[in-house]
Design a protein around this motif. Structure first.
Motif, PDB file in Angstrom:
ATOM      1  N   PHE A 271       0.840  -1.197   0.000  1.00 43.92           N
ATOM      2  CA  PHE A 271       0.000   0.000   0.000  1.00 43.92           C
ATOM      3  C   PHE A 271       0.878   1.251   0.000  1.00 43.92           C
ATOM      4  CE2 PHE A 271      -3.092  -3.082   1.335  1.00 43.92           C
ATOM      5  CZ  PHE A 271      -4.287  -2.601   0.830  1.00 43.92           C
ATOM      6  N   ASP A 272       0.397   2.263  -0.659  1.00 38.55           N
ATOM      7  CA  ASP A 272       1.114   3.543  -0.712  1.00 38.55           C
ATOM      8  C   ASP A 272       0.995   4.225   0.646  1.00 38.55           C
ATOM      9  OD1 ASP A 272       2.280   5.943  -1.311  1.00 38.55           O
ATOM     10  OD2 ASP A 272       1.166   6.282  -3.166  1.00 38.55           O
ATOM     11  N   PRO A 273       2.117   4.552   1.290  1.00 37.74           N
ATOM     12  CA  PRO A 273       2.014   5.207   2.604  1.00 37.74           C
ATOM     13  C   PRO A 273       1.459   6.622   2.541  1.00 37.74           C
ATOM     14  CG  PRO A 273       4.299   5.091   1.891  1.00 37.74           C
ATOM     15  CD  PRO A 273       3.521   4.300   0.905  1.00 37.74           C
ATOM     16  N   GLU A 274       1.558   7.272   1.375  1.00 34.59           N
ATOM     17  CA  GLU A 274       1.017   8.617   1.229  1.00 34.59           C
ATOM     18  C   GLU A 274      -0.477   8.533   0.915  1.00 34.59           C
ATOM     19  OE1 GLU A 274       2.503  11.400   1.830  1.00 34.59           O
ATOM     20  OE2 GLU A 274       4.423  10.437   2.271  1.00 34.59           O
ATOM     21  N   PRO A 275      -1.317   9.120   1.738  1.00 41.93           N
ATOM     22  CA  PRO A 275      -2.764   9.007   1.490  1.00 41.93           C
ATOM     23  C   PRO A 275      -3.206   9.844   0.297  1.00 41.93           C
ATOM     24  CG  PRO A 275      -2.374  10.455   3.347  1.00 41.93           C
ATOM     25  CD  PRO A 275      -1.032   9.900   2.953  1.00 41.93           C
ATOM     26  N   VAL A 276      -4.300   9.416  -0.297  1.00 50.83           N
ATOM     27  CA  VAL A 276      -4.958  10.164  -1.373  1.00 50.83           C
ATOM     28  C   VAL A 276      -6.392  10.425  -0.955  1.00 50.83           C
ATOM     29  CG1 VAL A 276      -3.466   9.190  -3.160  1.00 50.83           C
ATOM     30  CG2 VAL A 276      -5.596   8.026  -2.556  1.00 50.83           C
ATOM     31  N   THR A 277      -7.072  11.262  -1.707  1.00 49.40           N
ATOM     32  CA  THR A 277      -8.462  11.598  -1.395  1.00 49.40           C
ATOM     33  C   THR A 277      -9.391  10.647  -2.127  1.00 49.40           C
ATOM     34  OG1 THR A 277      -7.896  13.929  -1.102  1.00 49.40           O
ATOM     35  CG2 THR A 277     -10.225  13.395  -1.463  1.00 49.40           C
ATOM     36  N   CYS A 278     -10.206   9.948  -1.374  1.00 50.84           N
ATOM     37  CA  CYS A 278     -11.196   9.030  -1.938  1.00 50.84           C
ATOM     38  C   CYS A 278     -12.588   9.635  -1.778  1.00 50.84           C
ATOM     39  CB  CYS A 278     -11.152   7.677  -1.235  1.00 50.84           C
ATOM     40  SG  CYS A 278      -9.692   6.693  -1.607  1.00 50.84           S
ATOM     41  N   GLU A 279     -13.447   9.314  -2.739  1.00 51.67           N
ATOM     42  CA  GLU A 279     -14.838   9.772  -2.716  1.00 51.67           C
ATOM     43  C   GLU A 279     -15.742   8.571  -2.943  1.00 51.67           C
ATOM     44  OE1 GLU A 279     -17.877  12.868  -5.029  1.00 51.67           O
ATOM     45  OE2 GLU A 279     -15.728  12.795  -5.528  1.00 51.67           O
TER      46      GLU A 279
END
Length: 261
Positions: free
Chosen positions: A71-79
């Motif tokens: 998993f990517d440790p940097e979060p992204v914005t999910c909708e």
């Protein structure tokens, strides 16, 4: 009558007194110490195996699967784009969240989200994925509380931070901590495994002869010829040489054997 009865009583043999039971063997301090150490090591081995039996499928396996998914440790914005409430075993092969990983799944909720990966893509390259509470999509309270999960994420248009898998872009989780999963593997697998292994080695040293035995390098002795023990098998040989009288005659050798009866 009384005299005859008394004579019969006197004629009966008396039972010999039973010998006292032998005294219990007295254990030395070394034997007692060995007994207590053996009991402690045996209980440690049994407890370690029981701990591994329950901790590996509940904690270690999900942690390893999470690390393998990268998993990517940097979060992204999910909708949240879609929420489905389904019922029936045929329709509920998975769920975004459920409490209890071993129970049958009769009701389930599918939460779908869209997000943009951390690669400077435009909104046209948004990826649709499935939201799971963890890599297995299930757990036990208080770590997993599906009621709280539905309130936060099971609403169309809800926006939140999430982490996507770089090996499977269609898999998303709301939280991810790599160090936490590594600590889970260390505490729930390596520590019980190490303790169980050390206790097993101690039991082997106490009750097994683990020393390496050296093989004998002495040459093998050849068996001697056995003499016959039966006199009839003995044969006596006699050799006679006849010397000729003339110069042109050759010597003759006569051999004979005698076998005793």
């Amino acid at each position: 009558m009384h005299g005859s009865s008394s004579e019969l009583l006197l004629d009966r043999p008396r039972k010999a007194p039973e010998p006292p039971p032998p005294p219990a063997p007295v254990r030395t301090c070394m034997e007692r110490l060995k007994f207590y150490v053996t009991s402690a090591m045996a209980m440690t081995v049994s407890g370690g195996f029981a701990a591994l039996l329950f901790l590996v499928p509940l904690y270690v396996d999900p942690a390893v699967s999470t690390l393998m998914s990268d998993f990517d440790p940097e979060p992204v914005t999910c909708e949240t784009s879609q929420v489905e409430y389904l019922a029936g075993i045929g329709n509920c092969t998975w769920s975004s969240c459920r409490e209890g990983c071993t129970s049958d799944l009769y009701k389930c909720t599918h939460v779908s989200v869209v997000y943009t990966p951390n690669q400077n893509f435009s909104d046209e390259r948004r990826v649709e994925a499935t939201l799971l509470v963890n890599i297995k999509g299930c757990g036990y309270p208080p770590e997993v509380q599906c009621s709280r999960f539905w309130e936060l994420y099971a609403r169309e248009g809800a926006k939140f931070d999430c982490h996507y898998s770089r090996k499977n872009a269609s898999l998303v989780m709301p939280s991810y901590d790599r160090e936490e999963h590594i600590d889970t593997i260390l505490h729930y697998f390596l520590v019980p495994f190490a303790v169980t292994s050390i206790a097993s080695v101690c039991l082997c040293v106490l009750h097994c002869d683990c020393r390496c035995s050296r093989k004998s390098t002495a040459p093998l002795k050849r068996p001697h010829n056995k003499l016959p023990t039966n006199p009839s098998d003995i044969t006596i040989s006699r050799v006679e040489t006849i010397t000729p009288r003339g110069d042109d005659d050759e010597e003759l050798t006569i051999s004979s054997s005698i076998r005793p009866l």
